[in-house]
Every structure is written in C-alpha cells, then in structure tokens.
Design an enzyme around this catalytic site. Structure first.
Site, PDB file in Angstrom:
ATOM      1  N   ASP A  53      30.890 107.260  96.325  1.00  0.00           N
ATOM      2  CA  ASP A  53      31.793 107.011  97.451  1.00  0.00           C
ATOM      3  C   ASP A  53      31.270 107.779  98.648  1.00  0.00           C
ATOM      4  O   ASP A  53      31.005 108.978  98.572  1.00  0.00           O
ATOM      5  CB  ASP A  53      33.209 107.486  97.096  1.00  0.00           C
ATOM      6  CG  ASP A  53      34.156 107.449  98.290  1.00  0.00           C
ATOM      7  OD1 ASP A  53      33.955 106.605  99.191  1.00  0.00           O
ATOM      8  OD2 ASP A  53      35.096 108.266  98.322  1.00  0.00           O
ATOM      9  N   HIS A  55      34.753 104.704  95.637  1.00  0.00           N
ATOM     10  CA  HIS A  55      36.043 105.272  96.038  1.00  0.00           C
ATOM     11  C   HIS A  55      37.162 104.848  95.094  1.00  0.00           C
ATOM     12  O   HIS A  55      37.997 105.647  94.711  1.00  0.00           O
ATOM     13  CB  HIS A  55      36.344 104.812  97.465  1.00  0.00           C
ATOM     14  CG  HIS A  55      37.483 105.509  98.125  1.00  0.00           C
ATOM     15  ND1 HIS A  55      37.362 106.760  98.685  1.00  0.00           N
ATOM     16  CD2 HIS A  55      38.767 105.135  98.336  1.00  0.00           C
ATOM     17  CE1 HIS A  55      38.526 107.130  99.219  1.00  0.00           C
ATOM     18  NE2 HIS A  55      39.387 106.150  99.011  1.00  0.00           N
ATOM     19  N   GLY A 113      45.639 104.842 102.407  1.00  0.00           N
ATOM     20  CA  GLY A 113      45.509 104.189 103.704  1.00  0.00           C
ATOM     21  C   GLY A 113      45.391 105.221 104.813  1.00  0.00           C
ATOM     22  O   GLY A 113      44.301 105.638 105.145  1.00  0.00           O
ATOM     23  N   SER A 140      42.399 108.454  97.520  1.00  0.00           N
ATOM     24  CA  SER A 140      42.204 108.363  98.958  1.00  0.00           C
ATOM     25  C   SER A 140      43.289 109.137  99.713  1.00  0.00           C
ATOM     26  O   SER A 140      43.505 110.314  99.438  1.00  0.00           O
ATOM     27  CB  SER A 140      42.157 106.888  99.370  1.00  0.00           C
ATOM     28  OG  SER A 140      41.665 106.752 100.669  1.00  0.00           O
ATOM     29  N   TYR A 141      44.013 108.477 100.633  1.00  0.00           N
ATOM     30  CA  TYR A 141      45.047 109.194 101.372  1.00  0.00           C
ATOM     31  C   TYR A 141      46.233 109.561 100.483  1.00  0.00           C
ATOM     32  O   TYR A 141      47.084 110.364 100.876  1.00  0.00           O
ATOM     33  CB  TYR A 141      45.529 108.381 102.584  1.00  0.00           C
ATOM     34  CG  TYR A 141      46.280 109.243 103.577  1.00  0.00           C
ATOM     35  CD1 TYR A 141      45.589 110.130 104.404  1.00  0.00           C
ATOM     36  CD2 TYR A 141      47.660 109.200 103.673  1.00  0.00           C
ATOM     37  CE1 TYR A 141      46.262 110.948 105.294  1.00  0.00           C
ATOM     38  CE2 TYR A 141      48.345 110.005 104.568  1.00  0.00           C
ATOM     39  CZ  TYR A 141      47.644 110.874 105.377  1.00  0.00           C
ATOM     40  OH  TYR A 141      48.316 111.687 106.258  1.00  0.00           O
TER      41      TYR A 141
END
Length: 500
Positions: free
Chosen positions: A417, A470, A131, A227-228
């Site tokens: 992605d 992603h 996120g 991701s994060y």
C-alpha cells in the site's frame, strides 16, 4: 448500470479542487487524499485538536442513560431471505436501519452476517471503512471480508471462501449520515459530520443494535477497520470505555481493536508515505527530501515550496493505483453480459460491479435498504457529505489508553500500500515508545510467509501482510483470514509453516 470508475476525487465544499485522478481507481483513496490535503492547506477550518467524547442527549427519566429506542419485532423484519443472484448459504444475514436521532430523522444502515458455524459462541466483530465518507457495505462487505463478491455482470454474486464470518459474527455499518444508504432528513447534518459526531452516532447505533439483537449483548465484542477507520475505530472504542465507566457496568463488552493501513498520526503518516514511495522508486529521493524539508505535516500552514513539491509528486503517482502500487488498474468499467472467470484476488473493476449491483431496485428491496427513496444514487463514497468539521491530528493517546485498560490492540499493514504504507505505521508505533516483547520475525499462513510481526509489551501486536495493498482482505484473503482468526483467539501469529 455501467458507471465509469474514473472519478474526480471526492470533493468536500471546504476543499479546493486539488488533484484529479488520471486512472480508473478507488474512491476511498480520493476521499482520504482530499482530507489529508485540506488539513495541510493554509486557512483550513478543520479542528485537529485531541479527540474527546461529546456528551449525548439523554432520556428525560435518566440523566445517565443513552437513548435506546424500542426494537421490538425489528430483527425479524430485517432478516434477508436471499439476495438476488446469491449462491446458497447456510448462515443467516440481516439488513436494515437503526434510528440515530428521531428528531432529525437520521438512521444508519447496517448489514450483518452470522458466523458460518458456532454463531452462539463466536464473538461479534464490527467492521468500519474510512474515507471519510466511504461505505463499509461497498468495500468491507462486498469487496473484502464479506461472504459474497459481485460478478462482472453486476447482477450475480459468488462466494468468498475466505470470508471473516468463518471466524466471527460480522457487522458492517454505513456511517456517518450521508454514507451509502444511511441518511438524515435534516440536510444540515451532511455538513456537520466529523470525528466526534461519528463516534457519538456509532455508539448510539451500537447500543440500539444490541437491543435489537440482545443475544449479542454480553458477547465478546471487537472493532476492526482500515484506512480512515484508524480514527473511527479507536474513537468508538474510547467512547465505549467512557460510557462503561460512567455507567459503572459493562454496556458493551469490548475486548479489542484491529486496524489496518490505518491513519493514526498525521505527521508520521505523511512522512512515512513519501519515504515509502521513494524507497519503491515511484518518486525520486530528491522529491521525498524536498517535501519532508519544506512541509510541516503537523501544521495547516504550508509554504509555496511545500505545495510545489506536493504537486510534483502528484504527477508521479497519478497513473498508478496508490492503494496497491503493483496492481493493475481498471481499464474497462463496463459490465459484462456473462460473469468473468472468478479469481481469488479482487478484480480491479470490482467497485463498478458493486455500484451496479447495489443500485438495483430488487437488491435494495432484498437488503431492506433505501426505504425513503433517496434522491441520489447509492455511492461507494459519499457525494452528499459536504464538510468534515474535525479530524484529530493523532489517535496515539487513545491507543496508549487501551493498552493501560487491558484491551487487545493489533495494527496490520498490507506491505504494498502506498497511501498509508507500512513505513507510516512503523513510524507511528515508534512514537509510543513501547518495549519490545517479541522481536521482529516472519509469520506463516498456509505454508508460506504471511508477513512479518513484532509484539510490544502492553498487548500491542504489529503485523505486515505480504503482498497486500490497502484493502488487505481484497488482495490477500487467505492471509487476512488467518490474521483475524489469531487476533480474535488472542493467539500469536504462527512462526511455523504447519499452522494456518
């Protein structure tokens, strides 16, 4: 329960309304996009300094002991007998809360699925979504690598035949407080989240969860995410190593980390994204040149030329799913009376089905979730986290530390992605200046090229996953399962067609 997925991107109070999604899309990309832009915005208050482990509050009787609460009888209470609409399975699953701070009244929600075979010997794998502020239950468990996916009716589940619990005992965590079902009774906690606090709380969760499930205390442990979570995973791993060292014993038997399409170095992440978009004819070469020339991705003070270039690029990408530049977008977010035909590849409207399912009272009761009756709906990405206070500009020094400590480090990239693309990851790895051990070559899964890989001295493997966005396990579940199997076994990705 149908809820449109055309969301205004996740808004932090510290962030101006910078970009409104034009399509029905994934909330994760919105959360990451807003954090990225807020870090570059002039006057940003986000601390970008190097990550360091914060001190814990210790037990009064032992200055070196992390607080471990009594877990007696809680494992049995957490066992999930059966989820509503669930097909029959032979493995056990658990869900519940682990207290993080008794004074604040904060607790993290977890969902745990034991391995489908050999649960006594297979490793323990933690999965984290990013996120920041997005749920590992929403994405990892229900749309990517968990044992079930939600049908289009929002009421029933179907089997994921490529679930990662074929390879490990898999633990999903909603973190930090304010994400999903995880909560705090102290409202100020929702405005004090950041990298450092998340690492601390994730560690506190782990040591308490292992007390609840003591059979996994000495098991090989791996941390994975996307991701994060490119921040969360290395920062938690670093915290584990620090406290193992401080205790002069192995508190958590960490063996390695695996991160996908991961945010790991702000400057190269940004440059790589724009270069990728230009090379795939989504933005112009001039736009990529202008933004690379006018923006300083290592600074929070940008010129008006940089902001103008960014605004122009936003127009070009507004109508596609940046998490998979070739994927269809969700055009109808309504639930269906009867489940749509099941496909191996994720339905672009799946986020809406998961939202409907996890907000059902009977589902929450079966999951042992929302026991405090939160005043807001469960969301895939948090609407109650109002601030992100620190986000280090790079985690590359942590990766260097892991290699020197003998940890297994794999970094993978879904190659379509557009948000944290393969070019970003390649640029970031180049910064490590590692000698190449095994040169770039294709790897195979189920008789086809699964992607390409390169191995570096020091136990770092980089791998692409062909045709994946992603959320790699959503788009290429079979290739993702092959990848995780080889990672956990410590074996190279296969160079022949005969090995899955």
């Amino acid at each position: 329960m149908g809820k449109a997925i055309c969301f205004v991107l996740l808004s932090f109070h510290i962030i101006l309304s910078l970009f409104v999604a034009e399509i029905c899309g994934n909330k994760q990309v919105g959360a990451l996009d807003n954090l990225h832009k807020s870090k570059l915005r002039g006057g940003s208050q986000i601390d970008r300094s190097e990550f360091k482990v914060e001190e814990f509050v210790h037990d009064d009787d032992d200055d070196d002991a992390v607080i471990v609460h009594s877990q007696k009888g809680l494992k049995e209470k957490d066992k999930i007998e059966r989820l509503p609409g669930q097909p029959q399975v032979k493995f056990s699953q658990y869900g519940g809360y682990v207290t993080i701070d008794k004074v604040a009244g904060s607790a993290f929600y977890y969902y745990f699925v034991e391995a489908q075979r050999s649960k006594q010997s297979l490793p323990l794998l933690l999965w984290l979504n990013g996120g920041p502020g997005c749920s590992s239950l929403a994405y990892g468990a229900m749309q990517e690598l968990g044992p079930f996916r939600v049908n289009s009716d929002g009421k029933t589940l179907y089997r994921n035949n490529y679930s990662w619990n074929y390879a490990a005992n898999v633990l999903f965590l909603e973190s930090p407080v304010g994400v999903g079902f995880s909560y705090s009774n102290r409202s100020s906690d929702y405005s004090s989240n950041g990298d450092k606090k998340t690492a601390v709380d994730n560690y506190l969760f782990l040591v308490n969860w292992l007390e609840r499930f003591p059979e996994y205390k000495n098991r090989e442990f791996y941390i994975s995410g996307e991701s994060y979570a490119g921040h969360y995973v290395p920062q938690l791993a670093h915290t584990i190593l620090q406290f193992n060292k401080k205790a002069r014993k192995t508190i958590i038997n960490l063996k390695g980390i695996l991160i996908g399409n991961a945010v790991i170095n702000d400057e190269t992440d940004s440059k790589g994204m724009y270069d990728f978009l230009a090379s795939h004819a989504i933005i112009s070469e001039k736009a990529a040149y202008d933004i690379n020339k006018s923006c300083d991705f290592s600074s929070s003070n940008q010129t008006s030329e940089c902001n103008a270039a960014s605004d122009e690029i936003d127009k070009d990408i507004s109508f596609i799913d940046l998490y998979n530049i070739y994927a269809p977008v969700c055009k109808n977010s309504n639930l269906t009376a009867h489940p749509n035909k099941i496909s191996i590849v994720i339905d672009p409207c799946s986020e809406n089905y998961v939202y409907a399912y996890l907000n059902r009272g009977d589902v929450q009761e079966a999951l042992h979730a929302n026991v405090t009756h939160l005043k807001y709906d469960w969301e895939p990405c948090s609407d109650v986290i109002t601030k992100w206070v620190d986000s280090s500009s790079t985690v590359l020094p942590l990766i260097t530390q892991f290699l020197s400590n003998g940890l297994r480090v794999w970094i993978f990239s879904g190659d379509i992605d557009g948000r944290v693309p393969v070019t970003s990851t390649k640029y970031s790895i180049d910064k490590l200046n590692l000698p190449i051990q095994t040169v770039w070559h294709p790897w195979f899964a189920y008789g086809e090229v699964g992607g390409y890989t390169e191995v570096y001295k020091g136990n770092l493997t980089f791998a692409t996953v062909r045709g994946a966005g992603h959320q790699v396990p959503s788009y290429q579940p079979a290739r993702a399962l092959s990848l995780i199997k080889h990672f956990l076994q410590g074996t190279p990705l296969p160079q022949t067609k005969t090995i899955a």
